[in-house]
Design a protein around this motif. Structure first.
Motif, PDB file in Angstrom:
ATOM      1  N   GLU A 271      -5.602  -3.943   3.825  1.00  0.00           N
ATOM      2  CA  GLU A 271      -6.182  -2.591   3.776  1.00  0.00           C
ATOM      3  C   GLU A 271      -6.636  -2.096   5.138  1.00  0.00           C
TER       4      GLU A 271
ATOM      5  N   LEU B  16      -5.036   0.715   7.058  1.00  0.00           N
ATOM      6  CA  LEU B  16      -5.061   2.093   6.550  1.00  0.00           C
ATOM      7  C   LEU B  16      -6.373   2.770   6.940  1.00  0.00           C
TER       8      LEU B  16
ATOM      9  N   PRO C  15      -8.520   3.830   3.145  1.00  0.00           N
ATOM     10  CA  PRO C  15      -7.568   3.549   2.072  1.00  0.00           C
ATOM     11  C   PRO C  15      -8.092   4.077   0.743  1.00  0.00           C
TER      12      PRO C  15
ATOM     13  N   LYS D  56       0.847  -1.198   0.000  1.00  0.00           N
ATOM     14  CA  LYS D  56       0.000   0.000   0.000  1.00  0.00           C
ATOM     15  C   LYS D  56       0.885   1.252   0.000  1.00  0.00           C
TER      16      LYS D  56
END
Ligand SMILES: [Zn+2]
Length: 584
Positions: free
Chosen positions: A569, A572, A575, A180
């Motif tokens: 994810e 985050l 995201p 990411k």
């Protein structure tokens, strides 16, 4: 209505729309800049009266060290840093501590009260991506993203050595998605790998141990892959031989490598309206020029070589650089360039941390203080300002301290004021060692930057450089409703009255994020959600499959299983993937 606000009657500085101090209203609806609000919306909107004040897009920091293993190593190894700066909790905010390496909450609040809304972490080691995202997640108020350290990565060096550009590109794409991450960072190419053997490289054409690849080949390969994939930002280069007398020469030669490479930014995003082209047009983004700008041969005869690199950048259009200013006082140096930090350790004897992140990269951390009485430190102060004043076109420069390497980001107000006020520079010359004047050109520069220039250096250009100008760094229709209001009346601006400038830049009158007022005169007043950006880069499935066969084969040497390598994810906050290189 949350995120709906009118900022009335301010002097607006919005370089991406060529607005230079016009008195205007800024309208924000549901978090985004709009052309106007309806009568009903106006009735419900919050109103800020910015009469007699300066209005800019929210600040964007494109190179700062705020999250991840080495930042946390800095926090852990410096209890003395935490006694010096404390923040009490309020009913809204957490407590915090730390001057050069603040805790995550404090750094979010500190950036925000200065008017910044977006900060990108300058170096994510792949194996530490989860940790980096955890800290970005916990940092309030700031929209964030980070650059993945790939310059000394086993697979990258292997593929580049083999000349297998397809697999190398597939690897970069997969690594961005997996961790990411947002862009490619290259630190001391070939040299950091040699540091695993206690060595470094000394020229662009010296092949490193085992991989037999040179810095030139790595820079060239990464730049080509970057443009082949259509990445949002240029390759972010921390050049070889950083921090050593004479290093300006290798810096300049490194920049030449990406001259002539055609830029290609292929992002599937909605672009805010801007008057000038907001897409990037540089093939290399050099980090912290000051640290890469020494001339001379030893610390005894060293002098500024910034003018030589600046001359090159003035004559070419493929380079953008941030400054890495050193505003004096305490710092914590931290970088993926392990050997550079080791050299500082042998110079200072200060406590020192060094880490090798398995086969992927490394880092070093060391507390450091820049003294006005020290000849080299004084010279560095002058060099940092030269980086921003000798390069004529502000669209080629970005203001940073490489926080916390040159000093903490909370010193930005000092740098902004030095740039705007020759009188303030003269005052500092009178207090510091004469090397600052004798061995740099700063004393002969009478350029004083305008508020418009500053808005380029601290908002518009960092956003444009890293490919975030589709929503950051401008007040065009469709941009994020991120705004800074400084209590500066441009009509009454007096650069000689630098104390007032300093005071005003330290605490924005208002910081607005996504249309919500988040800070007023140094107080945090709300904590809206934030976003984390990363690049989801698309390549052909077949290419990815072939590449992954190699990666899986080698993964048995890693200390974790392949399935645990990716950062999910959920690490985050909001995201926000940027689709890159989408097949249409
Ligand atoms: Zn840095």
């Amino acid at each position: 209505m949350a995120g709906t606000i009118t900022i009335k009657n301010g002097y607006v500085f919005d370089p991406l729309n060529e607005i230079n101090g016009e008195i205007m209203d800024v309208f924000i609806k549901d978090g985004k800049v709009v052309r106007e609000l309806s009568a009903a919306e106006l009735k419900n909107a919050k109103v800020i009266d910015a009469s007699g004040m300066t209005v800019m897009p929210g600040g964007v920091d494109s190179h700062s060290h705020v999250a991840g293993a080495k930042v946390n190593a800095g926090r852990a190894m410096r209890p003395e840093d935490h006694y010096k700066a404390n923040l009490q909790k309020t009913s809204l905010t957490h407590s915090g501590s730390g001057y050069t390496v603040p805790s995550v909450y404090k750094q979010g609040y500190d950036y925000s009260t200065m008017g910044y809304t977006t900060v990108f972490e300058a170096a994510i080691p792949p194996l530490e991506a989860r940790h980096t995202h955890e800290e970005m997640h916990a940092t309030p108020l700031l929209d964030m993203g980070g650059y993945l350290v790939l310059g000394n990565n086993f697979f990258m060096m292997h593929y580049l050595r083999e000349g297998d550009m397809e697999k190398a590109a597939a690897y970069v794409a997969w690594m961005m998605k997996t961790h990411k991450a947002y862009g490619i960072k290259c630190v001391n190419p070939a040299g950091v790998e040699n540091w695993s053997w206690g060595k470094n490289v000394s020229s662009l054409d010296e092949a490193n141990i085992h991989f037999e690849i040179t810095p030139r080949e790595i820079i060239k390969g990464l730049t080509e892959i970057n443009e082949h994939l259509g990445m949002p930002m240029p390759v972010h280069l921390h050049a070889n031989n950083l921090g050593h007398p004479g290093c300006y020469a290798i810096t300049k030669d490194s920049l030449k490598i990406s001259d002539g490479v055609k830029t290609r930014q292929d992002m599937d995003v909605e672009w805010a309206e801007t008057k000038i082209d907001p897409s990037r047009n540089r093939s290399v983004y050099l980090s912290h020029l000051m640290f890469n700008g020494f001339a001379g041969t030893t610390w005894a005869d060293c002098e500024s070589g910034v003018k030589y690199v600046a001359d090159y950048i003035n004559n070419k259009d493929h380079v953008v650089t941030d400054s890495g200013c050193t505003p004096f006082g305490e710092a914590t140096v931290m970088t993926g360039d392990g050997p550079a930090i080791h050299d500082l350790y042998t110079l200072t004897g200060n406590k020192w941390s060094n880490t090798d992140v398995e086969m992927e990269c490394g880092s070093g951390v060391l507390p450091f203080t820049y003294y006005k009485s020290n000849p080299v430190h004084s010279l560095q102060w002058a060099m940092g300002l030269e980086c921003l004043l000798l390069i004529n076109d502000p669209w080629k420069t970005i203001m940073t301290t490489d926080s916390p390497n040159g000093g903490p980001f909370t010193k930005y107000p000092e740098i902004m004021t030095w740039l705007m006020s020759e009188a303030f520079r003269k005052q500092t010359f009178s207090e510091c060692h004469k090397w600052a004047n004798d061995r740099s050109t700063l004393g002969g520069i009478n350029r004083e930057l305008s508020l418009y220039d500053l808005a380029i250096l601290t908002r518009a250009n960092p956003a444009k450089t890293i490919g975030m100008a589709h929503r950051k760094g401008s007040l065009g229709v469709g941009a994020d409703g991120d705004v800074t209001v400084y209590n500066i009346n441009p009509q009454q601006l007096d650069a000689n009255n630098y104390e007032t400038l300093l005071r005003t830049f330290r605490k924005a009158e208002y910081t607005v994020k996504g249309g919500e007022v988040v800070a007023v005169k140094g107080e945090i007043v709300s904590l809206p959600e934030k976003r984390t950006y990363y690049s989801e880069v698309h390549v052909e499935d077949e290419r990815e499959k072939e590449m992954l066969t190699d990666v899986k084969e080698w993964f048995r040497y890693y200390t974790l299983g392949f399935a645990n390598y990716p950062t999910p994810e959920k690490y985050l906050q909001n995201p926000t993937p940027i689709q890159v290189n989408v097949v249409r």
